[in-house]
Design a protein around this motif. Structure first.
Motif, short mmCIF file in Angstrom:
data_model
loop_
_atom_site.label_atom_id
_atom_site.label_comp_id
_atom_site.label_asym_id
_atom_site.label_seq_id
_atom_site.Cartn_x
_atom_site.Cartn_y
_atom_site.Cartn_z
N CYS A 114 0.86 -1.19 0.00
CA CYS A 114 0.00 0.00 0.00
C CYS A 114 0.89 1.23 0.00
O CYS A 114 1.83 1.33 0.79
CB CYS A 114 -0.89 -0.01 1.23
N GLU A 115 0.59 2.17 -0.88
CA GLU A 115 1.40 3.38 -1.00
C GLU A 115 1.31 4.27 0.23
O GLU A 115 2.18 5.09 0.47
CB GLU A 115 0.92 4.16 -2.24
N CYS A 116 0.26 4.10 1.00
CA CYS A 116 0.07 4.91 2.21
C CYS A 116 0.72 4.29 3.44
O CYS A 116 1.55 4.91 4.09
CB CYS A 116 -1.41 5.11 2.48
N CYS A 117 0.31 3.08 3.77
CA CYS A 117 0.70 2.51 5.06
C CYS A 117 1.72 1.38 4.90
O CYS A 117 2.16 0.80 5.89
CB CYS A 117 -0.52 2.01 5.82
N ASP A 118 2.10 1.07 3.67
CA ASP A 118 3.15 0.10 3.38
C ASP A 118 2.80 -1.32 3.81
O ASP A 118 3.67 -2.17 3.96
CB ASP A 118 4.47 0.54 4.04
N ILE A 119 1.53 -1.59 4.00
CA ILE A 119 1.12 -2.95 4.33
C ILE A 119 1.34 -3.83 3.09
O ILE A 119 1.29 -3.34 1.97
CB ILE A 119 -0.37 -2.98 4.77
N ASP A 120 1.62 -5.10 3.31
CA ASP A 120 1.83 -6.00 2.19
C ASP A 120 0.52 -6.28 1.45
O ASP A 120 -0.50 -6.55 2.08
CB ASP A 120 2.41 -7.34 2.69
N LEU A 121 0.57 -6.20 0.14
CA LEU A 121 -0.58 -6.52 -0.68
C LEU A 121 -0.15 -7.52 -1.76
O LEU A 121 0.16 -7.14 -2.88
CB LEU A 121 -1.15 -5.25 -1.34
N PRO A 122 -0.09 -8.79 -1.38
CA PRO A 122 0.33 -9.81 -2.35
C PRO A 122 -0.66 -9.92 -3.50
O PRO A 122 -1.80 -9.46 -3.39
CB PRO A 122 0.34 -11.10 -1.50
N ALA A 153 -7.37 -1.67 1.49
CA ALA A 153 -8.79 -1.38 1.65
C ALA A 153 -9.03 -0.30 2.71
O ALA A 153 -9.89 0.57 2.54
CB ALA A 153 -9.53 -2.66 2.02
N ILE A 154 -8.25 -0.34 3.79
CA ILE A 154 -8.45 0.62 4.88
C ILE A 154 -8.12 2.04 4.43
O ILE A 154 -8.90 2.98 4.64
CB ILE A 154 -7.59 0.21 6.10
N CYS A 155 -6.96 2.20 3.78
CA CYS A 155 -6.57 3.53 3.30
C CYS A 155 -7.53 4.01 2.22
O CYS A 155 -7.91 5.18 2.19
CB CYS A 155 -5.14 3.51 2.77
N SER A 156 -7.92 3.12 1.33
CA SER A 156 -8.83 3.50 0.25
C SER A 156 -10.14 4.04 0.80
O SER A 156 -10.66 5.05 0.33
CB SER A 156 -9.12 2.29 -0.65
N LYS A 157 -10.64 3.36 1.82
CA LYS A 157 -11.89 3.81 2.42
C LYS A 157 -11.70 5.17 3.08
O LYS A 157 -12.54 6.07 2.96
CB LYS A 157 -12.37 2.78 3.45
N ALA A 158 -10.55 5.34 3.78
CA ALA A 158 -10.27 6.62 4.44
C ALA A 158 -10.18 7.76 3.43
O ALA A 158 -10.45 8.91 3.75
CB ALA A 158 -8.98 6.51 5.24
N MET A 159 -9.79 7.42 2.21
CA MET A 159 -9.64 8.43 1.16
C MET A 159 -10.88 8.50 0.28
O MET A 159 -10.86 9.10 -0.80
CB MET A 159 -8.41 8.12 0.31
N HIS A 160 -11.96 7.84 0.73
CA HIS A 160 -13.23 7.83 -0.01
C HIS A 160 -13.04 7.30 -1.43
O HIS A 160 -13.65 7.81 -2.37
CB HIS A 160 -13.87 9.22 -0.01
N TYR A 161 -12.15 6.32 -1.55
CA TYR A 161 -11.92 5.64 -2.83
C TYR A 161 -11.52 6.60 -3.94
O TYR A 161 -11.87 6.43 -5.10
CB TYR A 161 -13.15 4.79 -3.23
N GLN A 162 -10.77 7.64 -3.54
CA GLN A 162 -10.23 8.56 -4.54
C GLN A 162 -8.71 8.58 -4.39
O GLN A 162 -8.19 8.74 -3.29
CB GLN A 162 -10.79 9.97 -4.32
N CYS A 163 -8.01 8.40 -5.50
CA CYS A 163 -6.55 8.37 -5.47
C CYS A 163 -6.00 9.75 -5.11
O CYS A 163 -6.37 10.75 -5.73
CB CYS A 163 -6.02 7.93 -6.83
N PRO A 164 -5.10 9.83 -4.10
CA PRO A 164 -4.54 11.12 -3.70
C PRO A 164 -3.51 11.65 -4.70
O PRO A 164 -3.14 12.82 -4.65
CB PRO A 164 -3.88 10.81 -2.36
N ASN A 165 -3.06 10.82 -5.61
CA ASN A 165 -2.06 11.25 -6.59
C ASN A 165 -2.70 11.85 -7.84
O ASN A 165 -2.24 12.87 -8.35
CB ASN A 165 -1.17 10.07 -7.00
N CYS A 166 -3.74 11.22 -8.33
CA CYS A 166 -4.31 11.64 -9.61
C CYS A 166 -5.79 11.98 -9.52
O CYS A 166 -6.39 12.37 -10.53
CB CYS A 166 -4.10 10.55 -10.66
N SER A 167 -6.37 11.84 -8.34
CA SER A 167 -7.79 12.15 -8.10
C SER A 167 -8.73 11.18 -8.82
O SER A 167 -9.94 11.41 -8.85
CB SER A 167 -8.14 13.58 -8.52
N GLY A 168 -8.18 10.13 -9.39
CA GLY A 168 -9.04 9.14 -10.03
C GLY A 168 -9.67 8.21 -9.01
O GLY A 168 -9.31 8.24 -7.83
#
Ligand SMILES: [Zn+2]
Ligand SMILES: [Zn+2]
Length: 86
Positions: A8-16, A33-48
């Motif tokens: 995960c680009e945010c929390c560095d958890i392993d995502l095999p 999944a946790i970070c994505s939900k916290a970000m309302h499923y919007q990418c912080p890099n490209c807003s996609g």
């Protein structure tokens, strides 16, 4: 072909590659999944939008292995309260 980043680009958890907890944007920014939900499923890099990453079958992984290059967002994620430096 998807890169299948290993973390995960945010929390560095392993995502095999077989993880159902991995979400990606159109540029393959990868988040758990946790970070994505916290970000309302919007990418912080490209807003996609972030969508669940498709699972690559093990047989396909033999010929097309997942990336082992970890990518971390510089400065952490603004929309997540997860600390990437822990
Ligand atoms: Zn995360
Ligand atoms: Zn993105």
């Amino acid at each position: 072909m998807l890169t299948l980043r290993p973390n995960c680009e945010c929390c560095d958890i392993d995502l095999p590659p077989e993880s159902t907890e991995a979400l990606i944007c159109t540029f393959e920014c990868t988040f758990c999944a946790i970070c994505s939900k916290a970000m309302h499923y919007q990418c912080p890099n490209c807003s996609g939008n972030l969508a669940q990453r498709p699972i690559r079958p093990t047989t396909a992984l033999n010929n097309n292995p997942a990336s082992t290059e970890r990518v971390l967002k510089t400065g952490g994620c603004p929309h997540s309260n997860v600390n990437p430096n822990k």
